[in-house]
Design a protein around this motif. Structure first.
Motif, PDB file in Angstrom:
ATOM      1  N   UNK A 135       0.787  -1.232   0.000  1.00 30.57           N
ATOM      2  CA  UNK A 135       0.000   0.000   0.000  1.00 30.57           C
ATOM      3  C   UNK A 135       0.813   1.272   0.000  1.00 30.57           C
ATOM      4  N   UNK A 136       1.917   1.307   0.753  1.00 29.47           N
ATOM      5  CA  UNK A 136       2.689   2.551   0.868  1.00 29.47           C
ATOM      6  C   UNK A 136       3.835   2.643  -0.142  1.00 29.47           C
ATOM      7  N   UNK A 137       4.490   1.514  -0.430  1.00 28.63           N
ATOM      8  CA  UNK A 137       5.605   1.567  -1.393  1.00 28.63           C
ATOM      9  C   UNK A 137       5.149   2.018  -2.789  1.00 28.63           C
ATOM     10  N   UNK A 138       3.958   1.566  -3.280  1.00 29.81           N
ATOM     11  CA  UNK A 138       3.483   2.067  -4.581  1.00 29.81           C
ATOM     12  C   UNK A 138       3.212   3.576  -4.576  1.00 29.81           C
ATOM     13  N   UNK A 139       2.781   4.109  -3.426  1.00 28.14           N
ATOM     14  CA  UNK A 139       2.555   5.562  -3.319  1.00 28.14           C
ATOM     15  C   UNK A 139       3.895   6.290  -3.421  1.00 28.14           C
ATOM     16  N   UNK A 144       8.423   9.324  -7.064  1.00 25.69           N
ATOM     17  CA  UNK A 144       9.768   9.193  -7.604  1.00 25.69           C
ATOM     18  C   UNK A 144      10.717   8.342  -6.773  1.00 25.69           C
ATOM     19  N   UNK A 145      10.211   7.708  -5.691  1.00 28.26           N
ATOM     20  CA  UNK A 145      11.068   6.837  -4.867  1.00 28.26           C
ATOM     21  C   UNK A 145      10.840   5.396  -5.340  1.00 28.26           C
ATOM     22  N   UNK A 173      16.738  10.753  -3.402  1.00 25.52           N
ATOM     23  CA  UNK A 173      16.287  11.778  -4.349  1.00 25.52           C
ATOM     24  C   UNK A 173      16.427  13.175  -3.727  1.00 25.52           C
ATOM     25  N   UNK A 174      16.654  14.216  -4.551  1.00 28.68           N
ATOM     26  CA  UNK A 174      16.753  15.573  -3.989  1.00 28.68           C
ATOM     27  C   UNK A 174      15.418  16.081  -3.454  1.00 28.68           C
ATOM     28  N   UNK A 175      14.328  15.830  -4.192  1.00 30.36           N
ATOM     29  CA  UNK A 175      12.992  16.196  -3.709  1.00 30.36           C
ATOM     30  C   UNK A 175      11.937  15.367  -4.449  1.00 30.36           C
ATOM     31  N   UNK A 176      10.759  15.152  -3.822  1.00 30.56           N
ATOM     32  CA  UNK A 176       9.730  14.319  -4.468  1.00 30.56           C
ATOM     33  C   UNK A 176       9.117  14.993  -5.694  1.00 30.56           C
TER      34      UNK A 176
END
Length: 368
Positions: A135-139, A144-145, A173-176
Protein backbone atom coordinates in the motif's frame (compact mmCIF):
# COMPACT_ATOMS: atom_id res chain seq x y z
CA UNK A 1 17.06 27.24 26.02
CA UNK A 2 13.57 25.83 25.75
CA UNK A 3 12.14 29.38 25.83
CA UNK A 4 13.84 29.98 22.46
CA UNK A 5 11.18 31.43 20.09
CA UNK A 6 12.48 29.24 17.23
CA UNK A 7 11.18 26.13 19.03
CA UNK A 8 7.67 25.13 17.88
CA UNK A 9 5.54 23.96 20.80
CA UNK A 10 2.97 21.15 20.49
CA UNK A 11 0.66 19.71 23.10
CA UNK A 12 -0.30 16.08 23.77
CA UNK A 13 0.77 12.73 22.34
CA UNK A 14 -1.37 12.89 19.18
CA UNK A 15 0.57 12.70 15.86
CA UNK A 16 3.77 12.03 17.84
CA UNK A 17 5.64 10.38 14.94
CA UNK A 18 4.44 12.88 12.32
CA UNK A 19 5.65 15.84 14.38
CA UNK A 20 9.11 14.32 14.76
CA UNK A 21 9.30 13.47 11.04
CA UNK A 22 8.24 17.00 9.98
CA UNK A 23 10.73 18.46 12.45
CA UNK A 24 13.55 16.28 11.03
CA UNK A 25 12.71 17.14 7.40
CA UNK A 26 12.27 20.88 8.03
CA UNK A 27 15.24 21.15 10.41
CA UNK A 28 13.09 23.02 12.97
CA UNK A 29 13.26 22.23 16.69
CA UNK A 30 10.07 21.20 18.47
CA UNK A 31 8.89 20.89 22.05
CA UNK A 32 6.00 18.57 22.93
CA UNK A 33 4.36 19.27 26.29
CA UNK A 34 1.59 17.64 28.37
CA UNK A 35 2.16 14.12 27.00
CA UNK A 36 -0.63 12.13 28.72
CA UNK A 37 -0.29 14.51 31.70
CA UNK A 38 -3.77 13.59 33.02
CA UNK A 39 -3.36 9.81 32.65
CA UNK A 40 -2.77 7.44 35.56
CA UNK A 41 0.43 6.46 33.75
CA UNK A 42 1.68 9.83 32.41
CA UNK A 43 4.43 10.50 29.90
CA UNK A 44 5.91 8.63 26.97
CA UNK A 45 5.05 4.97 26.30
CA UNK A 46 7.78 2.39 25.65
CA UNK A 47 7.16 2.41 21.89
CA UNK A 48 7.49 6.22 21.73
CA UNK A 49 10.82 6.09 23.57
CA UNK A 50 11.90 3.32 21.17
CA UNK A 51 10.90 5.52 18.21
CA UNK A 52 12.97 8.41 19.61
CA UNK A 53 15.96 6.06 19.83
CA UNK A 54 15.40 5.02 16.21
CA UNK A 55 15.28 8.67 15.06
CA UNK A 56 18.51 9.28 16.97
CA UNK A 57 20.13 6.28 15.21
CA UNK A 58 19.27 7.37 11.65
CA UNK A 59 20.25 11.02 12.16
CA UNK A 60 23.51 12.71 13.08
CA UNK A 61 23.55 15.60 15.55
CA UNK A 62 20.00 15.18 16.85
CA UNK A 63 19.48 16.28 20.42
CA UNK A 64 16.62 14.89 22.53
CA UNK A 65 15.71 16.04 26.03
CA UNK A 66 13.03 14.17 27.99
CA UNK A 67 11.67 15.59 31.25
CA UNK A 68 11.86 13.60 34.49
CA UNK A 69 8.16 12.61 34.28
CA UNK A 70 8.33 11.96 30.51
CA UNK A 71 5.50 14.42 29.83
CA UNK A 72 7.71 16.93 27.98
CA UNK A 73 10.30 16.40 25.26
CA UNK A 74 12.51 18.80 23.30
CA UNK A 75 13.81 17.60 19.95
CA UNK A 76 16.47 19.41 17.93
CA UNK A 77 16.89 17.59 14.62
CA UNK A 78 20.19 16.70 12.97
CA UNK A 79 21.02 15.50 9.46
CA UNK A 80 19.45 12.27 8.15
CA UNK A 81 22.33 9.85 7.59
CA UNK A 82 20.63 6.43 7.38
CA UNK A 83 23.04 3.51 7.21
CA UNK A 84 22.81 -0.10 8.41
CA UNK A 85 21.33 -0.91 11.80
CA UNK A 86 19.09 -3.30 13.73
CA UNK A 87 16.20 -1.98 15.79
CA UNK A 88 14.41 -4.05 18.45
CA UNK A 89 10.78 -2.95 18.64
CA UNK A 90 8.74 -3.41 21.84
CA UNK A 91 5.82 -5.85 21.54
CA UNK A 92 3.31 -3.09 22.35
CA UNK A 93 3.47 -1.96 18.68
CA UNK A 94 4.25 -3.83 15.45
CA UNK A 95 7.28 -3.08 13.30
CA UNK A 96 4.98 -1.18 10.91
CA UNK A 97 4.70 1.61 13.51
CA UNK A 98 8.44 2.21 13.07
CA UNK A 99 8.78 1.44 9.34
CA UNK A 100 6.03 3.84 8.21
CA UNK A 101 7.78 7.06 9.37
CA UNK A 102 11.18 5.75 8.23
CA UNK A 103 9.81 5.57 4.67
CA UNK A 104 9.28 9.35 4.83
CA UNK A 105 12.92 9.95 5.85
CA UNK A 106 14.76 7.26 3.86
CA UNK A 107 14.70 8.93 0.37
CA UNK A 108 16.30 12.11 1.78
CA UNK A 109 19.18 10.48 3.60
CA UNK A 110 22.93 10.84 3.14
CA UNK A 111 23.47 7.09 2.90
CA UNK A 112 21.14 4.27 1.87
CA UNK A 113 18.80 2.91 4.53
CA UNK A 114 19.18 -0.73 5.55
CA UNK A 115 17.37 -1.42 8.82
CA UNK A 116 16.34 -4.76 10.32
CA UNK A 117 13.32 -4.40 12.62
CA UNK A 118 12.64 -7.13 15.17
CA UNK A 119 9.26 -7.64 16.84
CA UNK A 120 5.60 -8.14 15.86
CA UNK A 121 4.91 -8.11 12.13
CA UNK A 122 1.13 -7.61 12.46
CA UNK A 123 -1.21 -6.38 15.20
CA UNK A 124 -4.93 -5.60 15.26
CA UNK A 125 -5.65 -1.93 14.54
CA UNK A 126 -2.10 -1.19 13.37
CA UNK A 127 -0.50 -1.07 9.92
CA UNK A 128 1.03 -4.47 9.14
CA UNK A 129 4.08 -5.32 7.06
CA UNK A 130 2.03 -6.51 4.04
CA UNK A 131 -0.08 -3.33 4.03
CA UNK A 132 3.10 -1.23 3.94
CA UNK A 133 4.66 -3.37 1.22
CA UNK A 134 1.61 -3.27 -1.03
CA UNK A 135 0.00 0.00 0.00
CA UNK A 136 2.69 2.55 0.87
CA UNK A 137 5.60 1.57 -1.39
CA UNK A 138 3.48 2.07 -4.58
CA UNK A 139 2.55 5.56 -3.32
CA UNK A 140 6.26 6.33 -2.86
CA UNK A 141 6.84 5.26 -6.48
CA UNK A 142 4.38 7.93 -7.59
CA UNK A 143 6.62 10.52 -5.90
CA UNK A 144 9.77 9.19 -7.60
CA UNK A 145 11.07 6.84 -4.87
CA UNK A 146 11.45 3.63 -6.86
CA UNK A 147 14.09 1.52 -5.14
CA UNK A 148 12.52 0.77 -1.79
CA UNK A 149 11.98 -2.81 -0.62
CA UNK A 150 10.63 -4.59 2.44
CA UNK A 151 11.62 -8.22 3.08
CA UNK A 152 9.84 -10.31 5.70
CA UNK A 153 12.56 -12.59 7.08
CA UNK A 154 10.50 -13.98 9.98
CA UNK A 155 6.80 -13.60 10.82
CA UNK A 156 6.02 -12.60 14.39
CA UNK A 157 2.45 -12.96 15.64
CA UNK A 158 1.19 -11.34 18.87
CA UNK A 159 1.75 -11.48 21.80
CA UNK A 160 5.40 -12.64 21.77
CA UNK A 161 6.45 -11.56 18.28
CA UNK A 162 9.84 -12.82 17.16
CA UNK A 163 9.48 -11.46 13.63
CA UNK A 164 12.16 -9.83 11.51
CA UNK A 165 11.63 -7.34 8.68
CA UNK A 166 14.35 -5.79 6.54
CA UNK A 167 13.76 -2.30 5.10
CA UNK A 168 16.06 -1.29 2.23
CA UNK A 169 15.85 2.09 0.51
CA UNK A 170 18.37 2.60 -2.31
CA UNK A 171 16.56 5.54 -3.88
CA UNK A 172 18.06 8.85 -2.72
CA UNK A 173 16.29 11.78 -4.35
CA UNK A 174 16.75 15.57 -3.99
CA UNK A 175 12.99 16.20 -3.71
CA UNK A 176 9.73 14.32 -4.47
CA UNK A 177 7.85 14.71 -7.75
CA UNK A 178 4.71 16.85 -7.86
CA UNK A 179 1.61 14.66 -7.99
CA UNK A 180 -1.75 15.27 -9.72
CA UNK A 181 -4.06 12.41 -8.79
CA UNK A 182 -7.46 13.80 -9.71
CA UNK A 183 -9.06 10.77 -11.35
CA UNK A 184 -10.87 8.05 -9.41
CA UNK A 185 -9.03 4.79 -10.20
CA UNK A 186 -10.90 1.80 -11.59
CA UNK A 187 -9.75 -1.35 -9.81
CA UNK A 188 -9.24 -4.34 -12.08
CA UNK A 189 -7.63 -6.93 -9.81
CA UNK A 190 -7.77 -7.99 -6.17
CA UNK A 191 -4.70 -9.61 -4.69
CA UNK A 192 -3.83 -10.61 -1.19
CA UNK A 193 -1.94 -12.78 1.22
CA UNK A 194 -3.34 -15.02 3.95
CA UNK A 195 -0.65 -16.08 6.41
CA UNK A 196 -0.36 -18.24 9.50
CA UNK A 197 2.38 -18.98 12.04
CA UNK A 198 2.57 -22.09 14.24
CA UNK A 199 -1.00 -23.20 13.44
CA UNK A 200 -2.56 -25.67 10.97
CA UNK A 201 -2.08 -24.61 7.29
CA UNK A 202 -5.79 -25.40 6.70
CA UNK A 203 -6.59 -22.10 8.48
CA UNK A 204 -5.06 -20.18 5.56
CA UNK A 205 -7.24 -22.01 3.02
CA UNK A 206 -10.36 -21.35 5.11
CA UNK A 207 -9.59 -17.59 5.11
CA UNK A 208 -8.91 -17.56 1.36
CA UNK A 209 -12.14 -19.46 0.50
CA UNK A 210 -14.38 -17.17 2.57
CA UNK A 211 -12.73 -14.00 1.17
CA UNK A 212 -13.04 -15.32 -2.39
CA UNK A 213 -16.74 -16.13 -1.99
CA UNK A 214 -17.40 -12.44 -1.17
CA UNK A 215 -15.05 -10.95 -3.80
CA UNK A 216 -16.26 -13.22 -6.61
CA UNK A 217 -19.25 -10.90 -7.12
CA UNK A 218 -17.03 -7.87 -7.83
CA UNK A 219 -16.13 -9.12 -11.29
CA UNK A 220 -12.43 -8.51 -10.61
CA UNK A 221 -9.69 -11.10 -10.98
CA UNK A 222 -9.03 -12.42 -7.44
CA UNK A 223 -5.67 -13.90 -6.51
CA UNK A 224 -4.95 -14.55 -2.80
CA UNK A 225 -1.67 -16.27 -1.91
CA UNK A 226 -1.23 -18.72 0.96
CA UNK A 227 1.75 -17.89 3.17
CA UNK A 228 2.41 -20.64 5.73
CA UNK A 229 5.31 -20.13 8.16
CA UNK A 230 6.88 -23.03 10.02
CA UNK A 231 9.85 -23.67 12.29
CA UNK A 232 12.26 -20.94 13.37
CA UNK A 233 10.98 -18.34 10.93
CA UNK A 234 7.42 -18.46 12.29
CA UNK A 235 8.15 -16.36 15.38
CA UNK A 236 7.28 -17.18 18.98
CA UNK A 237 3.45 -17.20 18.95
CA UNK A 238 0.71 -18.93 16.95
CA UNK A 239 -1.41 -16.61 14.84
CA UNK A 240 -3.02 -15.90 11.47
CA UNK A 241 -4.19 -12.95 9.40
CA UNK A 242 -5.12 -11.72 5.94
CA UNK A 243 -4.29 -8.65 3.86
CA UNK A 244 -6.27 -7.82 0.70
CA UNK A 245 -5.33 -5.22 -1.90
CA UNK A 246 -7.37 -3.81 -4.79
CA UNK A 247 -5.14 -2.77 -7.67
CA UNK A 248 -5.75 -0.46 -10.62
CA UNK A 249 -3.87 -0.64 -13.92
CA UNK A 250 -2.17 2.67 -13.14
CA UNK A 251 -0.70 1.34 -9.90
CA UNK A 252 -3.11 2.82 -7.33
CA UNK A 253 -3.96 0.48 -4.48
CA UNK A 254 -6.44 0.18 -1.63
CA UNK A 255 -5.78 -2.11 1.34
CA UNK A 256 -7.80 -3.92 4.01
CA UNK A 257 -6.17 -6.14 6.63
CA UNK A 258 -7.06 -8.04 9.78
CA UNK A 259 -5.30 -10.20 12.35
CA UNK A 260 -6.94 -13.24 13.97
CA UNK A 261 -7.86 -12.76 17.64
CA UNK A 262 -8.23 -15.49 20.25
CA UNK A 263 -11.33 -17.64 19.52
CA UNK A 264 -11.96 -15.92 16.16
CA UNK A 265 -12.81 -18.10 13.15
CA UNK A 266 -10.67 -17.89 9.97
CA UNK A 267 -13.87 -17.89 7.84
CA UNK A 268 -15.20 -14.82 9.67
CA UNK A 269 -11.87 -13.03 9.31
CA UNK A 270 -11.66 -13.64 5.56
CA UNK A 271 -15.25 -12.53 5.00
CA UNK A 272 -14.90 -9.42 7.20
CA UNK A 273 -11.70 -8.31 5.45
CA UNK A 274 -13.29 -8.78 2.00
CA UNK A 275 -16.27 -6.59 2.96
CA UNK A 276 -13.92 -4.01 4.50
CA UNK A 277 -11.96 -3.84 1.23
CA UNK A 278 -15.16 -3.24 -0.76
CA UNK A 279 -16.21 -0.51 1.69
CA UNK A 280 -12.74 1.06 1.55
CA UNK A 281 -12.91 1.20 -2.26
CA UNK A 282 -16.31 2.95 -2.19
CA UNK A 283 -15.08 5.44 0.43
CA UNK A 284 -11.70 6.27 -1.13
CA UNK A 285 -10.62 8.78 -3.73
CA UNK A 286 -7.36 8.37 -5.63
CA UNK A 287 -5.64 7.15 -2.47
CA UNK A 288 -6.77 5.28 0.64
CA UNK A 289 -7.26 6.61 4.15
CA UNK A 290 -4.03 5.15 5.54
CA UNK A 291 -1.95 6.55 2.61
CA UNK A 292 -3.03 10.19 2.93
CA UNK A 293 -0.57 11.29 5.64
CA UNK A 294 2.43 9.93 3.70
CA UNK A 295 1.17 11.54 0.48
CA UNK A 296 0.76 14.88 2.29
CA UNK A 297 4.30 14.79 3.68
CA UNK A 298 5.77 14.10 0.23
CA UNK A 299 3.58 16.82 -1.34
CA UNK A 300 4.70 19.44 1.21
CA UNK A 301 8.39 18.77 0.82
CA UNK A 302 8.11 18.69 -2.97
CA UNK A 303 9.03 21.44 -5.43
CA UNK A 304 7.35 24.84 -5.17
CA UNK A 305 4.42 23.67 -7.21
CA UNK A 306 0.84 22.79 -6.38
CA UNK A 307 0.08 19.08 -6.02
CA UNK A 308 -3.48 17.74 -6.04
CA UNK A 309 -5.17 14.56 -4.90
CA UNK A 310 -8.82 13.58 -5.03
CA UNK A 311 -10.18 12.28 -1.75
CA UNK A 312 -13.54 11.01 -0.52
CA UNK A 313 -15.33 13.25 2.00
CA UNK A 314 -15.34 10.41 4.56
CA UNK A 315 -11.51 10.46 4.50
CA UNK A 316 -11.53 13.93 6.06
CA UNK A 317 -11.42 12.71 9.64
CA UNK A 318 -9.96 13.89 12.93
CA UNK A 319 -6.54 12.38 12.15
CA UNK A 320 -6.25 14.30 8.86
CA UNK A 321 -7.37 17.60 10.41
CA UNK A 322 -4.82 17.33 13.23
CA UNK A 323 -2.10 16.38 10.73
CA UNK A 324 -2.87 19.45 8.60
CA UNK A 325 -2.70 21.66 11.71
CA UNK A 326 0.73 20.29 12.59
CA UNK A 327 1.86 20.78 8.98
CA UNK A 328 0.72 24.41 9.04
CA UNK A 329 2.46 25.02 12.36
CA UNK A 330 5.81 23.53 11.29
CA UNK A 331 5.86 24.06 7.53
CA UNK A 332 3.70 27.18 7.22
CA UNK A 333 1.71 25.51 4.42
CA UNK A 334 -2.07 25.23 4.25
CA UNK A 335 -4.16 22.72 2.32
CA UNK A 336 -7.02 23.87 0.12
CA UNK A 337 -10.15 21.71 -0.26
CA UNK A 338 -12.35 22.16 -3.32
CA UNK A 339 -15.75 20.50 -3.42
CA UNK A 340 -16.20 18.55 -6.66
CA UNK A 341 -19.96 19.07 -6.52
CA UNK A 342 -19.34 22.65 -7.73
CA UNK A 343 -18.09 21.37 -11.09
CA UNK A 344 -20.24 20.30 -14.02
CA UNK A 345 -20.89 16.56 -13.71
CA UNK A 346 -18.91 16.65 -10.46
CA UNK A 347 -19.52 14.08 -7.76
CA UNK A 348 -20.69 15.49 -4.43
CA UNK A 349 -18.91 12.69 -2.53
CA UNK A 350 -15.40 13.81 -3.50
CA UNK A 351 -13.13 16.77 -2.87
CA UNK A 352 -9.82 17.84 -4.39
CA UNK A 353 -7.09 18.54 -1.87
CA UNK A 354 -4.44 20.96 -3.15
CA UNK A 355 -1.25 21.81 -1.33
CA UNK A 356 1.81 23.81 -2.36
CA UNK A 357 5.28 22.33 -1.96
CA UNK A 358 7.78 24.23 0.18
CA UNK A 359 10.71 23.71 -2.19
CA UNK A 360 12.57 21.33 0.12
CA UNK A 361 15.98 20.12 -1.05
CA UNK A 362 17.80 17.14 0.36
CA UNK A 363 20.64 18.74 2.33
CA UNK A 364 21.86 15.32 3.53
CA UNK A 365 22.73 14.14 0.02
CA UNK A 366 26.33 14.50 -1.04
CA UNK A 367 26.90 17.27 -3.55
CA UNK A 368 28.01 15.68 -6.81
Amino acid sequence: MSSNPSVTVFEGHRSFRLRLILSTLSGKSIKIIKIRSNDLNPGLKDYEVSFLRLIESVTNGSHIEISYTGTTIIYRPGIIIGGELTHNCPNSKPVGYFIEPMLMLAPFSKKKFSIIFKGLTNLTGETGVDAIKWGLLPIMEKFGVRECLIHTIKRGSPPLGGGEVHLVCNSLIPSPLTIHAIDIPKYSAIRGVAYCTRVSPSIVNRMIDSARSVLRNTGCEVNITADVWRGENSGKSPGFGITLVAESKRGWRIIAENVGEAQSLPEDLGELTAYQLIEEITKSGAIGRYQIIMALVFMIIGKEDIGRIKIHKSEIDEKLIYALRDIKQLMGTEAYFKDDADEIDGDDEFMTLSIRGTGFTNVSKKVA
